[in-house]
Design an enzyme around this catalytic site. Structure first.
Site, PDB file in Angstrom:
ATOM      1  N   HIS A  72      34.009  62.044  17.529  1.00  0.00           N
ATOM      2  CA  HIS A  72      35.251  62.118  17.351  1.00  0.00           C
ATOM      3  C   HIS A  72      36.014  61.339  18.366  1.00  0.00           C
ATOM      4  O   HIS A  72      35.808  61.693  19.522  1.00  0.00           O
ATOM      5  CB  HIS A  72      35.776  63.614  17.088  1.00  0.00           C
ATOM      6  CG  HIS A  72      35.594  64.491  15.829  1.00  0.00           C
ATOM      7  ND1 HIS A  72      36.383  65.277  15.559  1.00  0.00           N
ATOM      8  CD2 HIS A  72      34.734  64.112  14.862  1.00  0.00           C
ATOM      9  CE1 HIS A  72      35.993  65.553  14.243  1.00  0.00           C
ATOM     10  NE2 HIS A  72      34.768  64.936  13.938  1.00  0.00           N
ATOM     11  N   TYR A 200      44.852  70.956  16.292  1.00  0.00           N
ATOM     12  CA  TYR A 200      45.299  72.036  16.997  1.00  0.00           C
ATOM     13  C   TYR A 200      47.018  71.999  16.761  1.00  0.00           C
ATOM     14  O   TYR A 200      47.474  71.256  16.988  1.00  0.00           O
ATOM     15  CB  TYR A 200      45.113  71.556  18.562  1.00  0.00           C
ATOM     16  CG  TYR A 200      43.875  71.380  19.238  1.00  0.00           C
ATOM     17  CD1 TYR A 200      43.435  72.485  19.650  1.00  0.00           C
ATOM     18  CD2 TYR A 200      43.127  70.410  19.201  1.00  0.00           C
ATOM     19  CE1 TYR A 200      42.135  72.638  20.198  1.00  0.00           C
ATOM     20  CE2 TYR A 200      41.736  70.424  19.546  1.00  0.00           C
ATOM     21  CZ  TYR A 200      41.166  71.752  20.255  1.00  0.00           C
ATOM     22  OH  TYR A 200      40.086  71.603  20.503  1.00  0.00           O
ATOM     23  N   PRO A 292      39.011  79.478  24.709  1.00  0.00           N
ATOM     24  CA  PRO A 292      38.636  78.456  23.951  1.00  0.00           C
ATOM     25  C   PRO A 292      39.136  77.128  23.562  1.00  0.00           C
ATOM     26  O   PRO A 292      38.839  76.312  23.416  1.00  0.00           O
ATOM     27  CB  PRO A 292      38.105  79.351  22.913  1.00  0.00           C
ATOM     28  CG  PRO A 292      38.712  80.435  22.605  1.00  0.00           C
ATOM     29  CD  PRO A 292      39.132  80.758  23.965  1.00  0.00           C
ATOM     30  N   LYS A 296      35.833  73.817  26.164  1.00  0.00           N
ATOM     31  CA  LYS A 296      35.594  73.901  27.484  1.00  0.00           C
ATOM     32  C   LYS A 296      34.428  74.698  28.024  1.00  0.00           C
ATOM     33  O   LYS A 296      33.420  74.413  29.090  1.00  0.00           O
ATOM     34  CB  LYS A 296      36.410  73.927  28.800  1.00  0.00           C
ATOM     35  CG  LYS A 296      37.249  72.840  28.702  1.00  0.00           C
ATOM     36  CD  LYS A 296      36.765  71.443  29.077  1.00  0.00           C
ATOM     37  CE  LYS A 296      37.385  69.964  28.609  1.00  0.00           C
ATOM     38  NZ  LYS A 296      36.509  69.458  27.500  1.00  0.00           N
ATOM     39  N   TYR A 384      39.725  66.418  28.116  1.00  0.00           N
ATOM     40  CA  TYR A 384      39.269  67.054  26.905  1.00  0.00           C
ATOM     41  C   TYR A 384      37.686  66.361  26.767  1.00  0.00           C
ATOM     42  O   TYR A 384      36.691  67.094  26.339  1.00  0.00           O
ATOM     43  CB  TYR A 384      40.027  66.528  25.427  1.00  0.00           C
ATOM     44  CG  TYR A 384      39.653  67.049  24.230  1.00  0.00           C
ATOM     45  CD1 TYR A 384      40.109  68.274  23.912  1.00  0.00           C
ATOM     46  CD2 TYR A 384      38.495  66.606  23.519  1.00  0.00           C
ATOM     47  CE1 TYR A 384      39.759  69.123  22.651  1.00  0.00           C
ATOM     48  CE2 TYR A 384      38.302  67.334  22.367  1.00  0.00           C
ATOM     49  CZ  TYR A 384      38.847  68.515  22.049  1.00  0.00           C
ATOM     50  OH  TYR A 384      38.449  69.210  20.918  1.00  0.00           O
TER      51      TYR A 384
END
Ligand code: FAD
Ligand code: DHB
Length: 389
Positions: A72, A200, A292, A296, A384
């Site tokens: 991704h 998200y 979450p 990570k 990220y």
């Protein structure tokens, strides 16, 4: 029994360390409280940083991950009906891999078993002795029988509820904790993911995340109340709430189906210092927990394993303990940055029970800034995909 490194906990941290050390000729025994099937039944993380995937390859267990994982190179962030993308590739030149914790744990178990690894399941009453001395040992019971393992070092990879952290006296151990006033309700379903990237999503009704495992396996989460239980949520109620929390173009396209797993996780930030006490080293969830948001948890466990693996290698190959001596400091420096990212991303995207109008405006401004500012996107993307080891 005698081994070089006694590893407590057969989750991803313990198995990865055992497999990496085995390939360098360093002997380990892994003690796991549950059964293999129980560990593999826990549906948890799904996003791997490059550092993690590199370690899996170095451990000789990257083949299925490379064949079946999905790269991704960005993610979608939504705010009500609005949405924008953050490209990982453009800002960092790298990406993340979608490959479930269950799958990578299975790969590690298969490799350890194929290579004759010593894994002991169903252990009870594990105790670490003389960690501060020159000759530590671990005792435990299986089926009522008492056992003892003498070793050079103990790796405490036994998760948040394990015994390893508790072995460090309170006069030495310092714990930092933040609890959040909500949890995540997660559903796994054999349906195609709603989008080819993760979403998200901030919404008036609370946070939602659309994730996936493969082309016909989706993982969705919604922020829920801490007092909720999974059985309070029928599949219909879950899908209907999820649809109300993501932009309507995704809600309209969402394919729903029966859940094959449904669970609730409370959100917590937690760090123990130090991560080493004598010959005992803490790794992964035994030492720290992140909420979450930002994926990570598992990835921070992997960076601990990287530092400990290199420290142990240096010791066994060159007799040099400088890597082990620096373990706690090095691991914690990266842990705190992952804590920071997980905490800010949680704050950015969740509804808090006591949020004022001002707080909501700040959240909105933060999201607007991220949408419009290249530097902010770069910071998000760098965190990220994972900070360097
Ligand atoms: P664990 O996976 O907890 O493994 C520890 C092992 O030690 C377990 O198998 C346990 O049975 C064993 N053990 C415990 N006590 C003893 C003992 N006394 N003796 C012997 N063995 C013992 N991270 C993400 O990035 N994304 C997510 O979506 C996500 N979802 C999560 C959902 C839940 C419900 C939880 C709890 C965690 C989630 N995480 C997520 C975090 C991620 O799964 C963990 O960071 C990761 O599992 C850490 O691996 P670990 O091996 O350090 O610990
Ligand atoms: C998943 C979990 C996360 O916490 C996250 O940030 C992204 C993905 C998952 O389980 O797929």
């Amino acid at each position: 029994m005698r081994t070089q490194v006694c590893i407590i906990g057969g989750g991803p941290s313990g198995l990865l360390l055992s497999q990496l050390l085995h390939r360098k000729g360093i002997d380990t025994i892994v003690l796991e409280r549950k059964t293999r099937d129980y560990v593999l039944g826990r549906i948890r993380a799904g996003i791997l940083e490059v550092g993690f995937t590199d370690l899996m390859r170095e451990a000789g267990v990257g083949a299925r991950m490379d064949a079946e994982g999905f790269k991704h190179d960005g993610t979608v962030i939504a705010y009500g009906e609005e949405e924008f993308g953050v490209s990982f590739h453009e800002h960092t030149g790298t990406d993340v891999l979608v490959y479930g914790q269950t799958e990578l744990t299975r790969d590690l178990y298969d490799a350890r078993e194929a290579e004759g690894g010593n894994l002991v399941f169903n252990v009870e009453n594990v105790k670490i002795h003389d960690a501060k001395g020159a000759a530590p040992y671990v005792t435990y019971q299986v089926d009522g029988g008492e056992h003892r393992i003498d070793c050079d070092y103990v790796a405490g990879c036994d998760g948040f509820h394990g015994v390893s952290r508790q072995t460090i006296p309170l006069t030495v151990r310092r714990e930092y904790e933040k609890l959040y006033p909500f949890g995540w309700l997660g559903v796994l379903s054999e349906t195609p993911p709603v989008h080819d990237e993760l979403i998200y999503s901030w919404s008036e009704r609370g946070f939602a995340l659309c994730s996936m495992r493969n082309a016909n396996l989706s993982r969705y989460y919604i922020q829920c109340s801490l007092s909720d239980a999974p059985q309070d949520w029928s599949d219909e109620a879950f899908w209907s709430e999820l649809k109300r929390r993501i932009p309507s173009r995704y809600a309209d396209a969402l394919v729903t189906g029966p859940s094959i797993e449904k669970s609730i996780a409370p959100l917590r930030s937690f760090v123990t210092e130090p991560m080493r006490w004598g010959r005992l080293f803490l790794c992964g969830d035994a030492a720290h927990i992140v909420p979450p948001t930002g994926a990570k948890g598992l990835n921070t466990a992997a960076s601990d394993i990287h530092y400990l693996y290199h420290g142990l290698m240096q010791f066994y190959q060159d007799g040099d303990s400088t890597g082990l001596d620096a373990y706690s400091e090095k691991a914690l420096a990266r842990v705190w940055k992952a804590e920071r990212f997980s905490w800010t991303t949680t704050n950015l995207l969740h509804r808090y029970p006591d949020q004022s109008e001002f707080d909501l405006k700040m959240q909105r401004a933060d999201i607007d800034f991220l949408r419009s500012n290249v530097a902010a996107q770069k910071v998000f993307a760098e965190n990220y995909v994972g900070l360097p080891y």
